[in-house]
Design a protein around this motif. Sequence first.
Motif, PDB file in Angstrom:
ATOM      1  N   LEU A  99       0.849  -1.185   0.000  1.00  0.00           N
ATOM      2  CA  LEU A  99       0.000   0.000   0.000  1.00  0.00           C
ATOM      3  C   LEU A  99       0.889   1.241   0.000  1.00  0.00           C
ATOM      4  N   VAL A 100       0.680   2.096  -0.970  1.00  0.00           N
ATOM      5  CA  VAL A 100       1.463   3.314  -1.085  1.00  0.00           C
ATOM      6  C   VAL A 100       0.554   4.501  -0.784  1.00  0.00           C
ATOM      7  N   SER A 101       0.962   5.326   0.161  1.00  0.00           N
ATOM      8  CA  SER A 101       0.172   6.499   0.503  1.00  0.00           C
ATOM      9  C   SER A 101       0.267   7.534  -0.614  1.00  0.00           C
ATOM     10  N   LEU A 102      -0.890   7.918  -1.129  1.00  0.00           N
ATOM     11  CA  LEU A 102      -0.938   8.947  -2.166  1.00  0.00           C
ATOM     12  C   LEU A 102      -1.174  10.322  -1.559  1.00  0.00           C
ATOM     13  N   PHE A 103      -2.177  10.395  -0.672  1.00  0.00           N
ATOM     14  CA  PHE A 103      -2.526  11.655  -0.034  1.00  0.00           C
ATOM     15  C   PHE A 103      -2.921  11.408   1.406  1.00  0.00           C
ATOM     16  N   ASP A 134       2.459  14.619  14.365  1.00  0.00           N
ATOM     17  CA  ASP A 134       2.990  15.970  14.450  1.00  0.00           C
ATOM     18  C   ASP A 134       1.837  16.939  14.319  1.00  0.00           C
ATOM     19  N   ARG A 135       1.412  17.512  15.449  1.00  0.00           N
ATOM     20  CA  ARG A 135       0.305  18.483  15.459  1.00  0.00           C
ATOM     21  C   ARG A 135      -0.913  17.948  14.706  1.00  0.00           C
ATOM     22  N   GLY A 136      -1.289  16.717  15.030  1.00  0.00           N
ATOM     23  CA  GLY A 136      -2.489  16.133  14.455  1.00  0.00           C
ATOM     24  C   GLY A 136      -2.277  15.392  13.169  1.00  0.00           C
ATOM     25  N   HIS A 137      -1.159  15.617  12.511  1.00  0.00           N
ATOM     26  CA  HIS A 137      -0.857  14.889  11.278  1.00  0.00           C
ATOM     27  C   HIS A 137      -0.395  13.500  11.654  1.00  0.00           C
ATOM     28  N   ALA A 138      -1.049  12.460  11.148  1.00  0.00           N
ATOM     29  CA  ALA A 138      -0.719  11.084  11.537  1.00  0.00           C
ATOM     30  C   ALA A 138      -0.826  10.163  10.342  1.00  0.00           C
ATOM     31  N   GLU A 139      -0.079  10.466   9.290  1.00  0.00           N
ATOM     32  CA  GLU A 139      -0.093   9.639   8.086  1.00  0.00           C
ATOM     33  C   GLU A 139       0.562   8.299   8.360  1.00  0.00           C
ATOM     34  N   GLN A 140      -0.051   7.238   7.866  1.00  0.00           N
ATOM     35  CA  GLN A 140       0.484   5.892   8.066  1.00  0.00           C
ATOM     36  C   GLN A 140       1.208   5.418   6.807  1.00  0.00           C
ATOM     37  N   PHE A 141       2.329   4.746   7.044  1.00  0.00           N
ATOM     38  CA  PHE A 141       3.144   4.192   5.966  1.00  0.00           C
ATOM     39  C   PHE A 141       3.241   2.683   6.153  1.00  0.00           C
ATOM     40  N   PHE A 142       3.036   1.964   5.072  1.00  0.00           N
ATOM     41  CA  PHE A 142       2.908   0.515   5.172  1.00  0.00           C
ATOM     42  C   PHE A 142       4.153  -0.219   4.680  1.00  0.00           C
ATOM     43  N   GLY A 185      12.079   6.682  14.133  1.00  0.00           N
ATOM     44  CA  GLY A 185      11.490   7.938  14.590  1.00  0.00           C
ATOM     45  C   GLY A 185       9.976   7.918  14.659  1.00  0.00           C
ATOM     46  N   HIS A 186       9.361   6.912  14.081  1.00  0.00           N
ATOM     47  CA  HIS A 186       7.911   6.791  14.170  1.00  0.00           C
ATOM     48  C   HIS A 186       7.527   6.208  15.521  1.00  0.00           C
ATOM     49  N   SER A 187       6.462   6.754  16.111  1.00  0.00           N
ATOM     50  CA  SER A 187       6.107   6.367  17.472  1.00  0.00           C
ATOM     51  C   SER A 187       4.890   5.453  17.551  1.00  0.00           C
ATOM     52  N   ALA A 188       4.259   5.158  16.434  1.00  0.00           N
ATOM     53  CA  ALA A 188       3.097   4.269  16.445  1.00  0.00           C
ATOM     54  C   ALA A 188       3.298   3.147  15.431  1.00  0.00           C
ATOM     55  N   VAL A 189       2.871   1.948  15.818  1.00  0.00           N
ATOM     56  CA  VAL A 189       2.936   0.776  14.936  1.00  0.00           C
ATOM     57  C   VAL A 189       1.562   0.123  14.893  1.00  0.00           C
ATOM     58  N   PHE A 190       1.136  -0.204  13.681  1.00  0.00           N
ATOM     59  CA  PHE A 190      -0.184  -0.780  13.448  1.00  0.00           C
ATOM     60  C   PHE A 190      -0.049  -2.124  12.731  1.00  0.00           C
ATOM     61  N   TRP A 191      -0.966  -3.031  13.043  1.00  0.00           N
ATOM     62  CA  TRP A 191      -1.060  -4.292  12.319  1.00  0.00           C
ATOM     63  C   TRP A 191      -2.441  -4.389  11.687  1.00  0.00           C
ATOM     64  N   TYR A 192      -2.459  -4.771  10.391  1.00  0.00           N
ATOM     65  CA  TYR A 192      -3.681  -5.019   9.636  1.00  0.00           C
ATOM     66  C   TYR A 192      -3.516  -6.348   8.910  1.00  0.00           C
ATOM     67  N   ARG A 193      -4.619  -6.889   8.414  1.00  0.00           N
ATOM     68  CA  ARG A 193      -4.494  -8.023   7.519  1.00  0.00           C
ATOM     69  C   ARG A 193      -5.414  -7.825   6.331  1.00  0.00           C
ATOM     70  N   PRO A 206       9.474  -0.637  12.307  1.00  0.00           N
ATOM     71  CA  PRO A 206       8.881   0.620  11.831  1.00  0.00           C
ATOM     72  C   PRO A 206       9.940   1.575  11.304  1.00  0.00           C
ATOM     73  N   ILE A 207       9.485   2.615  10.651  1.00  0.00           N
ATOM     74  CA  ILE A 207      10.387   3.664  10.190  1.00  0.00           C
ATOM     75  C   ILE A 207      10.995   4.340  11.417  1.00  0.00           C
TER      76      ILE A 207
END
Lengths: 109, 115
Positions: free
Chosen positions: A43-47, B98-106, B28-36, B25-26
């Motif tokens: 999964l690649v984040s786009l936005f 960061d100030r409400g920004h919480a983008e997740q990277f997989f 410096g990232h402080s949250a880790v999530f698991w999905y399936r 995780p990346i």
Amino acid sequence: GQQVQQSPASLVLQEGENAELQCNFSSTATRLQWFYQHPGGRLVSLFYNPSGTKHTGRLTSTTVTNERRSSLHISSSQTTDSGTYFCAIANYGNEKITFGAGTKLTIKP
Amino acid sequence: NAGVIQTPRHKVTGKGQEATLWCEPISGHSAVFWYRQTIVQGLEFLTYFRNQAPIDDSGMPKERFSAQMPNQSHSTLKIQSTQPQDSAVYLCASSFRDRGHAEQFFGPGTRLTVL
């Protein structure tokens, strides 16, 4: 719980046409992300777009939070845009995200 | 930045065996999530940690699944007595806030096949 509806489920276009993908969600979201997934790929984040409009290259995301909808526009589509696009949202106070079922986009040469 | 790292990429187990999946995780990232992810159910949330503390495990099957984050550089998902219905791609994600920004990277996922 939070529900995310994506439409259409699948979309087939000719190369060069524009694509419009829709996402509707059941309650006010604080975080909305659009992801792309190539078959077998990550999964690649786009936005990351909780509100407003964001652009990157040929992609535009517009989220209207109080109307509980977001759209992803792909202009001048290319065959490499083929794949599945997911909308995902999180509620205030919890970071877990709920995914839509995805829109499978196929771009024909 | 190597992104989120998951190992192994593929795992095949026999019914009743144990499977342990790893996630880095990346930095410096402080949250880790698991999905399936499965064809039938799509993408489902399992559990997540923030600053190594478990926050929400509402998606975890209670009896055979467990997750830990012993330090900030890795998390594990353990499935005991695996069943064919556990076959799925297990995805790990990380985020910073960061100030409400919480983008997740997989990460690329671990494809688990239970025979």
